[in-house]
Scaffold this active site. Structure first.
Site, PDB file in Angstrom:
ATOM      1  N   GLU A  86       0.829  -1.229   0.000  1.00 51.31           N
ATOM      2  CA  GLU A  86       0.000   0.000   0.000  1.00 51.31           C
ATOM      3  C   GLU A  86       0.854   1.266   0.000  1.00 51.31           C
ATOM      4  O   GLU A  86       1.688   1.480   0.891  1.00 51.31           O
ATOM      5  CB  GLU A  86      -0.945  -0.006   1.213  1.00 51.31           C
ATOM      6  CG  GLU A  86      -1.932   1.155   1.172  1.00 51.31           C
ATOM      7  CD  GLU A  86      -2.949   1.132   2.313  1.00 51.31           C
ATOM      8  OE1 GLU A  86      -3.352   0.032   2.753  1.00 51.31           O
ATOM      9  OE2 GLU A  86      -3.325   2.220   2.773  1.00 51.31           O
ATOM     10  N   LYS A 263      -7.524  -0.523  11.433  1.00 52.23           N
ATOM     11  CA  LYS A 263      -6.897  -0.944  10.173  1.00 52.23           C
ATOM     12  C   LYS A 263      -5.647  -0.096   9.937  1.00 52.23           C
ATOM     13  O   LYS A 263      -4.604  -0.604   9.512  1.00 52.23           O
ATOM     14  CB  LYS A 263      -7.900  -0.789   9.020  1.00 52.23           C
ATOM     15  CG  LYS A 263      -7.444  -1.390   7.695  1.00 52.23           C
ATOM     16  CD  LYS A 263      -6.608  -0.477   6.857  1.00 52.23           C
ATOM     17  CE  LYS A 263      -6.202  -1.141   5.548  1.00 52.23           C
ATOM     18  NZ  LYS A 263      -5.332  -0.293   4.733  1.00 52.23           N
ATOM     19  N   HIS A 376      -2.200  10.756   0.676  1.00 51.78           N
ATOM     20  CA  HIS A 376      -2.272   9.397   0.154  1.00 51.78           C
ATOM     21  C   HIS A 376      -2.311   9.396  -1.373  1.00 51.78           C
ATOM     22  O   HIS A 376      -1.535   8.725  -2.020  1.00 51.78           O
ATOM     23  CB  HIS A 376      -3.546   8.765   0.716  1.00 51.78           C
ATOM     24  CG  HIS A 376      -3.621   7.292   0.543  1.00 51.78           C
ATOM     25  ND1 HIS A 376      -2.972   6.425   1.377  1.00 51.78           N
ATOM     26  CD2 HIS A 376      -4.264   6.540  -0.362  1.00 51.78           C
ATOM     27  CE1 HIS A 376      -3.228   5.196   0.983  1.00 51.78           C
ATOM     28  NE2 HIS A 376      -4.000   5.238  -0.071  1.00 51.78           N
TER      29      HIS A 376
HETATM   30  C1  MEV Z   1      -5.805   3.614   5.161  1.00 52.34           C
HETATM   31  O1  MEV Z   1      -5.094   2.452   4.750  1.00 52.34           O
HETATM   32  C2  MEV Z   1      -5.758   3.766   6.673  1.00 52.34           C
HETATM   33  C3  MEV Z   1      -6.602   4.907   7.254  1.00 52.34           C
HETATM   34  O2  MEV Z   1      -7.935   4.780   6.791  1.00 52.34           O
HETATM   35  C4  MEV Z   1      -6.517   4.787   8.743  1.00 52.34           C
HETATM   36  C5  MEV Z   1      -7.447   5.732   9.489  1.00 52.34           C
HETATM   37  O3  MEV Z   1      -8.493   6.140   8.944  1.00 52.34           O
HETATM   38  O4  MEV Z   1      -7.135   6.023  10.666  1.00 52.34           O
HETATM   39  C6  MEV Z   1      -6.098   6.229   6.765  1.00 52.34           C
END
Ligand code: MEV
Length: 437
Positions: A86, A263, A376
């Site tokens: 990722e 997650k 991201h």
């Molecule tokens: C994405 O892989 C993980 C997030 O969704 C974690 C979160 O929302 O705290 C950015």
């Protein structure tokens, strides 16, 4: 190597070419010259190694292996190997770790030393008699299993430490009995040895009590061995610190948010488990079950702001090993374990917990400020560009256009990338035609 030197060697790390990164890791003492040779080899691993792990082998599935930089845990610097696909996980954790290194600290500890094996008796005819018999012979059972099955653990300072009886009333009026065999598995994750111990005890328990044992298996909810990591961050903009604490409350109250928060924590945890050959499904199961221990699924991390310091805590079972299974068979796992210099399984679990917490802080910081898209998706643009099928000479144009779209609309997707690429190709065709005319 001194902490100062390692920090310096991580300066500009992400901008280096792969070989330069490897050279820096050698200078840090994280890799040897042989490790570099191994990492540079182009041939894949031999299939007969895979045959040692699983059945019906047809090949390997490779994941990128990267380094999380700037992590200083309990005052010691680490180059943390992460096997993950990722985008932005490694960038986010490295950036957040640098922030903490400059303005705070990460400390860790383990609480308790036992893992749990379960022996289930689905329907006990006489629970009182069963309990009495087990309590009377508990010490004998422990002694026999330590002697006959867990002698290796005992010789290393571990072994079976306790046998606990649980009564679970069933809706049909019967009582279920569950014996928890508590085992200190030392530096092994211990699944196999725990299962062996439980199965060894099955028959003597049946003979002694006249009750039927229905199942023997370890539990992944190891609440008798927890790993805690704590981050203290100073000089944080109070507005940001409040926002992070608020976002943490959201995940405490709401299971829908808690699942996503957790997650994100596991984004930091799983890649190290994979890189070191550990069972990430077991750790995932333990973390999620522990997150639901109050009866409601909650965040596995908690962030609070006391007006001066932002404080984050992670606490959960992190059942890992540094001996046994894949950890000692897979050459990349061996290399990664050596890179971390984990002296025992607890040490590895503390590094893992710390990285999970740092990863969480990175995500909450982005979510409480610019949002996740900026951090991201910006990095994801390269993937979208290539995913759309752009050739090397087309990449810069498509990336620039996607960055503009991102700035304007806060949104980019694969269909945007395909659209831009189609436009570019149409433009090029038109230009070529007009040149001919
Ligand atoms: C994405 O892989 C993980 C997030 O969704 C974690 C979160 O929302 O705290 C950015």
């Amino acid at each position: 190597m001194a902490t100062q030197q390692i920090s310096e060697l991580f300066e500009g790390f992400s901008k280096l070419a792969k070989q330069e990164r490897l050279d820096r890791l050698v200078k840090m003492g994280a890799l040897t010259a042989d490790d570099v040779k191994y990492l540079n080899q182009t041939a894949g691993l031999p299939t007969d190694l895979a045959e040692k792990f699983i059945e019906n082998v047809i090949g390997y599935f490779q994941l990128p292996l990267g380094i999380a930089a700037n992590l200083c845990i309990d005052g010691k610097d680490y180059a943390v190997p992460m096997a993950v696909e990722e985008t932005s996980i490694i960038a986010a954790v490295s950036k957040t770790a640098k922030w903490i290194k400059n303005h705070g600290e990460i400390t860790t500890e383990t609480i308790g030393s036992d893992s749990i094996g379960q022996i289930q008796l689905a329907k006990v005819k006489d629970f009182v008699a069963f309990e009495k018999a087990i309590l009377m012979h508990k010490a004998d059972f422990i002694q026999a299993a330590n002697r006959d099955v867990a002698h290796g653990l005992v010789s290393r300072g571990g072994g079976i430490t306790d046998l606990i009886i649980r009564k679970i009333p069933r809706a049909d009026g019967f009582n279920m009995a569950v014996l928890h065999v508590q085992v200190n598995t030392c530096d092994a994750m211990g699944a196999n040895i725990i299962n062996q111990i439980c199965e060894y005890l099955k028959e003597p328990i049946q003979i002694l009590t006249g009750e039927k044992v229905t199942m023997c298996i370890l539990s992944n909810l190891n609440d008798t061995k927890l790993t805690r990591a704590k981050v203290i961050l100073r000089n944080v903009d109070p507005v940001l610190a409040e926002a992070i604490a608020e976002s943490s409350l959201f995940a405490q109250y709401d299971p829908y948010r808690a699942a996503t928060n957790n997650k994100g924590v596991l984004n930091g945890i799983d890649p190290i488990l994979i890189a070191t050959g550990n069972d990430w499904r077991a750790v995932e199961a333990g973390v999620h079950a522990y997150a639901a221990r109050s009866g409601q699924y909650r965040s596995i991390t908690e962030w609070t702001f006391d007006g001066k310091k932002l404080i984050g805590v992670f606490e959960a079972p992190i059942a890992v090993g540094i001996v046994g299974g894949v950890t000692k068979l897979h050459p990349t796992a061996i290399l990664c374990l050596n890179m971390l210099g984990a002296v025992n399984a607890n040490h590895l679990s503390r590094i893992v917990a710390a990285v999970g917490l740092v990863q969480n802080l990175g995500a909450l910081t982005a979510l409480s400020t610019v949002g996740i898209i900026q951090g991201h998706m910006k990095l994801h643009i390269t993937n979208l560009t290539l995913g759309a099928g752009a050739q090397a000479h087309e990449v810069p144009y498509v990336q620039r256009k996607l960055e503009e779209t991102l700035q304007l609309t806060k949104r980019v997707s694969l269909s945007h990338a395909i659209e831009v690429l189609d436009e570019l190709r149409a433009l090029n065709t038109a230009t070529a035609k007009s040149a001919v005319l």
